[in-house]
Design an enzyme around this catalytic site. Structure first.
Site, PDB file in Angstrom:
ATOM      1  N   GLU A 273       0.835  -1.215   0.000  1.00  0.00           N
ATOM      2  CA  GLU A 273       0.000   0.000   0.000  1.00  0.00           C
ATOM      3  C   GLU A 273       0.864   1.256   0.000  1.00  0.00           C
ATOM      4  OE1 GLU A 273      -2.007  -0.484   3.740  1.00  0.00           O
ATOM      5  OE2 GLU A 273      -3.389  -1.992   2.984  1.00  0.00           O
ATOM      6  N   PRO A 274       1.733   1.421  -0.964  1.00  0.00           N
ATOM      7  CA  PRO A 274       2.610   2.597  -0.945  1.00  0.00           C
ATOM      8  C   PRO A 274       1.854   3.869  -1.321  1.00  0.00           C
ATOM      9  CG  PRO A 274       2.883   1.431  -3.008  1.00  0.00           C
ATOM     10  CD  PRO A 274       1.930   0.602  -2.173  1.00  0.00           C
ATOM     11  N   GLY A 275       2.212   4.964  -0.700  1.00  0.00           N
ATOM     12  CA  GLY A 275       1.649   6.264  -1.049  1.00  0.00           C
ATOM     13  C   GLY A 275       2.776   7.229  -1.355  1.00  0.00           C
ATOM     14  N   ARG A 316       2.045  20.305   5.697  1.00  0.00           N
ATOM     15  CA  ARG A 316       3.093  19.484   6.302  1.00  0.00           C
ATOM     16  C   ARG A 316       4.112  20.281   7.133  1.00  0.00           C
ATOM     17  NH1 ARG A 316       6.402  16.710   4.091  1.00  0.00           N
ATOM     18  NH2 ARG A 316       6.261  14.956   5.487  1.00  0.00           N
ATOM     19  N   TYR A 320       3.898  18.902  10.872  1.00  0.00           N
ATOM     20  CA  TYR A 320       4.977  17.981  11.295  1.00  0.00           C
ATOM     21  C   TYR A 320       6.343  18.648  11.340  1.00  0.00           C
ATOM     22  CZ  TYR A 320       1.533  14.832   8.975  1.00  0.00           C
ATOM     23  OH  TYR A 320       0.417  14.180   8.534  1.00  0.00           O
ATOM     24  N   CYS A 348      -3.234  34.105   9.099  1.00  0.00           N
ATOM     25  CA  CYS A 348      -3.021  34.765  10.380  1.00  0.00           C
ATOM     26  C   CYS A 348      -2.637  33.781  11.475  1.00  0.00           C
ATOM     27  CB  CYS A 348      -4.271  35.542  10.764  1.00  0.00           C
ATOM     28  SG  CYS A 348      -4.746  36.664   9.457  1.00  0.00           S
ATOM     29  N   GLU A 349      -1.549  33.058  11.282  1.00  0.00           N
ATOM     30  CA  GLU A 349      -1.014  32.172  12.307  1.00  0.00           C
ATOM     31  C   GLU A 349       0.492  32.150  12.135  1.00  0.00           C
ATOM     32  OE1 GLU A 349      -2.596  28.535  13.324  1.00  0.00           O
ATOM     33  OE2 GLU A 349      -4.638  28.985  12.654  1.00  0.00           O
ATOM     34  N   TYR A 377       0.512  13.895   0.370  1.00  0.00           N
ATOM     35  CA  TYR A 377       0.026  14.617   1.543  1.00  0.00           C
ATOM     36  C   TYR A 377       0.165  16.134   1.352  1.00  0.00           C
ATOM     37  CZ  TYR A 377       0.417   9.842   3.068  1.00  0.00           C
ATOM     38  OH  TYR A 377       0.309   8.484   3.115  1.00  0.00           O
TER      39      TYR A 377
HETATM   40  C1  LIG Z   1      -1.173   6.102   5.124  1.00  0.00           C
HETATM   41  C2  LIG Z   1      -1.229   4.639   4.901  1.00  0.00           C
HETATM   42  C3  LIG Z   1      -0.492   4.046   3.877  1.00  0.00           C
HETATM   43  C4  LIG Z   1       0.471   4.818   3.004  1.00  0.00           C
HETATM   44  O1  LIG Z   1       1.589   5.272   3.709  1.00  0.00           O
HETATM   45  P1  LIG Z   1       2.817   5.927   2.918  1.00  0.00           P
HETATM   46  O2  LIG Z   1       3.777   6.295   3.973  1.00  0.00           O
HETATM   47  O3  LIG Z   1       2.292   7.099   2.186  1.00  0.00           O
HETATM   48  O4  LIG Z   1       3.356   4.886   1.986  1.00  0.00           O
HETATM   49  C5  LIG Z   1      -0.648   2.692   3.664  1.00  0.00           C
HETATM   50  N1  LIG Z   1      -1.484   1.954   4.429  1.00  0.00           N
HETATM   51  C6  LIG Z   1      -2.210   2.496   5.429  1.00  0.00           C
HETATM   52  C7  LIG Z   1      -3.109   1.624   6.225  1.00  0.00           C
HETATM   53  C8  LIG Z   1      -2.108   3.844   5.704  1.00  0.00           C
HETATM   54  O5  LIG Z   1      -2.811   4.379   6.719  1.00  0.00           O
END
Ligand SMILES: *Cc1c(COP(=O)(O)O)cnc(C)c1O
Length: 423
Positions: A273-275, A316, A320, A348-349, A377
């Site tokens: 599940e890469p993002g 971000r 963070y 305004c922050e 993100y």
């Molecule tokens: C956010 C998330 C991801 C993706 O994370 P990345 O750091 O963007 O790769 C994959 N699986 C789950 C369950 C998440 O909450």
């Protein structure tokens, strides 16, 4: 490796000069490179060649329809965390059989919608969620395919807000309690157990925590086998980090190799599940400098570069304390004077900044800046705070570009509101 480089002194996305796009689209806007998106998806996915696997892009990282559709065309699935993301994934023509539903707080409506769509599986995060899914599946006379999300209690060594695999985090079910839940699920009429999942956090820069988590999951799968529960899908979540500044995250191919080695001999389909690792460095935020100013009188004089993008567009840095490289779109001449500046937005922050205490070449109002590594993100976390319309998103391929999300109008800001008073 990405496709944002200076050519003849101007920043280009692939073969398209950024300033040409700004002239037509206005600022600020998010800008993505098709070549980078494809390259990163392919580099990640092909690392697992030789193993049954399915890459399910984490929609929350970057949810634009055109970008999701691009991954769908490359065989990608989706990891979703809400009904809205399910809706997007389906509109982007992602095969429902490649959709995984994660998240600790799925509502009844969301579960119903996902069951009706026929998604591949739910990653279940609590005993109560399991009961709820069974109940709704029974109502609909459907079978829900499920995995439990195991919390392996592993420290991913990343920012506390994006650590998810520690016992103290809200995510998943502790390994010790999970067996009991699997046995309970096994007896449920409308539940089919198909997998085990885990996701320990985001922006990981080391492989070890992934492997530590994987070993715990593997041990657990062996325990399930002893109880006669066979696992078809092993979902390892996302989380491989990227270089924002000087981080040295594992190359996706090395990450894949380490996982393949650890899983040798196991008969299951791997789900990833890469993002961030796919889209993070494939997008930038282009913003125009409005003013520069110097505030004296404090301990030291302070220089500010005030831009037209703000924390509502890219949260971000404020959320963070994240670092994003900032490049002038017009390449600075050699020997241009450098100053330490804060690059800030109009909100305004005091938390509204893109960069703090950053050495940057001298810049002038009207010039464009590129905030780098904003493809994950970035837009997806943006809001309308300060009644700021959401910015446009633009996708480049070669020397062509397309607006893949129109800049919002003032009318858009009021959609659904009424000018009304209670009697
Ligand atoms: C956010 C998330 C991801 C993706 O994370 P990345 O750091 O963007 O790769 C994959 N699986 C789950 C369950 C998440 O909450």
């Amino acid at each position: 490796m990405n496709h944002f480089t200076y050519k003849n002194g101007v920043l280009c996305c692939e073969d398209k000069p950024v300033q040409d796009i700004a002239k037509e689209v206005g600022t600020p806007f998010y800008l993505y490179s098709t070549a980078t998106l494809q390259r990163h998806f392919d580099a990640f996915d092909s690392g697992f060649d030789g193993m049954k696997h399915q890459t399910c892009f984490a929609v929350k990282a970057c949810s634009n329809l055109s970008i999701l559709h691009l991954f769908a065309q490359m065989g990608g699935g989706a990891d979703i965390v809400s009904g809205g993301e399910l809706f997007r994934a389906m509109k982007a023509e992602i095969d429902p059989q490649k959709i995984i539903y994660s998240g600790a707080g799925k509502t009844r409506t969301e579960i119903r919608e996902a069951l009706e769509a026929g998604i591949l599986m739910f990653n279940v995060e609590s005993p109560q969620e399991l009961d709820r899914i069974q109940e709704i599946a029974a109502e609909l006379k459907l079978t829900a395919r499920i995995a439990f999300r195991i919390n392996p209690d592993v420290d991913p060594k990343t920012h506390a807000y994006i650590s998810t695999g520690l016992a103290k985090n809200k995510f998943g079910i502790p390994v010790d309690e999970a067996l009991e839940e699997y046995l309970r699920a096994k007896e449920m009429e409308n539940i089919e157990i198909v997998g085990v999942s885990c996701h320990i956090g985001s922006q990981l820069t080391q492989i070890d925590p992934f492997i530590e988590a994987l070993r715990k999951v593997k041990n657990f799968v062996a325990k399930l086998e002893q109880k006669g529960i066979h696992i078809q899908y092993l979902d390892l979540g996302g989380g491989v980090g990227i270089t924002y500044d000087d981080e040295q995250p594992p190359h996706p191919v090395d990450y894949a190799a380490a996982i393949k080695e650890e899983l040798a001999g196991m008969d299951c389909t791997l789900i990833l599940e890469p993002g961030r690792v796919i889209t993070g460095n494939a997008g930038v935020l282009i913003t125009e400098i409005q003013y520069t100013k110097m505030n004296t009188g404090g301990e030291k004089e302070k220089r500010f570069v005030i831009v037209d993008a703000a924390m509502n567009d890219l949260s971000r840095p404020s959320l963070y304390s994240a670092y994003h490289e900032i490049l002038p779109v017009q390449e600075p001449a050699e020997g241009t004077e450098q100053h330490e500046v804060d690059v800030v937005g109009p909100i305004c922050e005091t938390g509204d900044f893109m960069a703090r205490d950053r050495m940057m070449p001298e810049v002038q109002p009207g010039e464009l800046l590129a905030v780098m590594s904003c493809g994950a993100y970035g837009f997806s976390m943006s809001s309308n705070y300060n009644s700021r319309p959401k910015v446009a998103e633009v996708l480049v391929s070669g020397d062509q570009f397309r607006v893949i999300r129109q800049r919002e109008s003032y009318e858009d800001l009021l959609r659904g509101e009424e000018l009304t008073a209670l009697p």
